[in-house]
Design a protein around this motif. Structure first.
Motif, short mmCIF file in Angstrom:
data_model
loop_
_atom_site.label_atom_id
_atom_site.label_comp_id
_atom_site.label_asym_id
_atom_site.label_seq_id
_atom_site.Cartn_x
_atom_site.Cartn_y
_atom_site.Cartn_z
N LEU A 1 -9.94 -81.09 18.09
CA LEU A 1 -10.30 -81.84 19.29
C LEU A 1 -11.73 -81.49 19.68
O LEU A 1 -12.08 -80.30 19.75
CB LEU A 1 -9.36 -81.53 20.45
CG LEU A 1 -7.94 -82.14 20.39
CD1 LEU A 1 -7.10 -81.43 19.34
CD2 LEU A 1 -7.27 -82.05 21.74
N THR B 1 -14.58 -82.45 22.66
CA THR B 1 -14.96 -83.18 23.87
C THR B 1 -16.44 -82.95 24.13
O THR B 1 -16.94 -81.84 23.99
CB THR B 1 -14.11 -82.74 25.08
OG1 THR B 1 -14.51 -83.48 26.23
CG2 THR B 1 -14.27 -81.25 25.37
N HIS C 1 -16.39 -88.02 26.46
CA HIS C 1 -15.49 -88.52 25.42
C HIS C 1 -14.71 -87.40 24.75
O HIS C 1 -15.21 -86.27 24.62
CB HIS C 1 -16.28 -89.29 24.35
CG HIS C 1 -16.74 -90.64 24.79
ND1 HIS C 1 -17.99 -90.86 25.33
CD2 HIS C 1 -16.11 -91.85 24.81
CE1 HIS C 1 -18.12 -92.14 25.65
NE2 HIS C 1 -16.99 -92.76 25.33
N LEU C 2 -13.48 -87.71 24.34
CA LEU C 2 -12.64 -86.80 23.58
C LEU C 2 -12.36 -87.41 22.22
O LEU C 2 -11.90 -88.55 22.12
CB LEU C 2 -11.31 -86.53 24.31
CG LEU C 2 -10.26 -85.74 23.52
CD1 LEU C 2 -10.72 -84.32 23.28
CD2 LEU C 2 -8.92 -85.75 24.24
N TYR C 3 -12.67 -86.67 21.17
CA TYR C 3 -12.45 -87.13 19.79
C TYR C 3 -11.35 -86.27 19.15
O TYR C 3 -11.37 -85.03 19.29
CB TYR C 3 -13.73 -87.00 18.97
CG TYR C 3 -14.91 -87.78 19.52
CD1 TYR C 3 -15.19 -89.07 19.09
CD2 TYR C 3 -15.76 -87.21 20.48
CE1 TYR C 3 -16.28 -89.78 19.59
CE2 TYR C 3 -16.84 -87.91 20.99
CZ TYR C 3 -17.10 -89.20 20.54
OH TYR C 3 -18.17 -89.89 21.04
N ILE C 4 -10.41 -86.90 18.47
CA ILE C 4 -9.34 -86.20 17.78
C ILE C 4 -9.46 -86.47 16.29
O ILE C 4 -9.47 -87.63 15.86
CB ILE C 4 -7.95 -86.62 18.30
CG1 ILE C 4 -7.85 -86.35 19.80
CG2 ILE C 4 -6.85 -85.87 17.55
CD1 ILE C 4 -6.53 -86.81 20.42
N LYS D 1 -8.51 -90.65 16.83
CA LYS D 1 -8.55 -91.31 18.13
C LYS D 1 -9.81 -90.91 18.89
O LYS D 1 -10.38 -89.85 18.68
CB LYS D 1 -7.33 -90.93 18.98
CG LYS D 1 -6.05 -91.59 18.56
CD LYS D 1 -4.91 -91.20 19.53
CE LYS D 1 -3.60 -91.86 19.12
NZ LYS D 1 -2.49 -91.48 20.03
N LYS D 2 -10.23 -91.80 19.78
CA LYS D 2 -11.35 -91.53 20.69
C LYS D 2 -10.94 -91.98 22.08
O LYS D 2 -10.49 -93.10 22.27
CB LYS D 2 -12.60 -92.28 20.22
CG LYS D 2 -13.80 -92.13 21.15
CD LYS D 2 -14.96 -92.99 20.65
CE LYS D 2 -16.12 -92.96 21.65
NZ LYS D 2 -17.23 -93.81 21.22
N HIS D 3 -11.06 -91.08 23.04
CA HIS D 3 -10.70 -91.39 24.42
C HIS D 3 -11.95 -91.33 25.30
O HIS D 3 -12.69 -90.37 25.23
CB HIS D 3 -9.67 -90.39 24.95
CG HIS D 3 -8.37 -90.43 24.21
ND1 HIS D 3 -7.41 -91.38 24.40
CD2 HIS D 3 -7.88 -89.60 23.24
CE1 HIS D 3 -6.38 -91.15 23.62
NE2 HIS D 3 -6.65 -90.07 22.89
#
Length: 214
Positions: free
Chosen positions: A187, A189, A194-197, A212-214
């Protein structure tokens, strides 16, 4: 303002810089309220410190950001030395172990996140390497015993097991290695919110895939 606290009750240690000019680490025992030891970790001032989940290992990086070292706690012996890169100095912004202490992640103000695998490769090698490259590798390893410490130390540094190429550079970020739905994930951030997984392959490593990208 730099310090790290182990989350293990039995090994309750606090690590902080022991000098403003050199990379010395002061290790303080939170149970006995005494200094456990000082570790001469780096030549230059420290930039990052991190304990593993059991409080038995401590990772550190200096302001140069080129070499990351892992020490045993509370003895302070050097266990691993990883070379993040030689081309340029970077600011290590995040240094974190996985919960099982198998991986160590380092991120900086560059676009690359490095994941190192904490294993002793020499233990798993066969006695008689079947290939020419394996034979040469064994000879090269034996030669390091006769070389000056500075040279042989460079040879023993491991490259990154896995990497991530972020689409941004120059931003501060924080990383975490976690198990989500029974699979290892990275993870990241970033300071832009943004948070990238990413998926992490625990066997082969390599380039991590964005999920995923949040």
């Amino acid at each position: 303002g730099l310090c790290a606290l182990s989350i293990n009750h039995a090994n309750s240690y606090l690590a902080y810089p022991g000098s403003a000019t050199s990379g010395e680490i002061a290790l303080y025992d939170g149970n006995t309220l005494k200094t456990a030891c000082t570790i001469p970790a780096h030549d230059g001032p420290l930039a990052a410190l991190a304990f593993n989940s059991t409080g038995s290992k401590l990772a550190s990086a200096s302001e140069k950001g080129t070499v990351i070292r892992v020490f045993s706690i509370p003895g302070g012996q050097k266990l691993y030395e990883f070379r993040r890169g030689m081309k340029r100095y970077v600011n290590i912004s995040s240094l974190v172990f996985s919960m099982d202490s198998q991986f160590l992640c380092a991120s900086s103000n560059t676009e690359t996140v490095h994941i190192f695998k904490l294993e002793h490769l020499t233990d798993s090698r066969p006695e008689e390497p079947p290939t020419w490259s394996g034979y040469m590798g064994k000879m090269f390893q034996a030669a390091t015993n006769y070389l000056p410490a500075q040279v042989s130390g460079m040879m023993n540094q491991d490259r990154a097991f896995a990497t991530v190429r972020l689409n941004i550079s120059g931003q501060r970020n924080i990383c975490a290695l976690s198990t989500i739905q029974k699979l290892p994930r990275l993870l990241v951030t970033t300071s832009d919110g943004h948070l990238y997984i990413y998926n992490l392959d625990p066997q082969d490593g390599g380039e991590c895939v964005l999920i995923k990208k949040h």
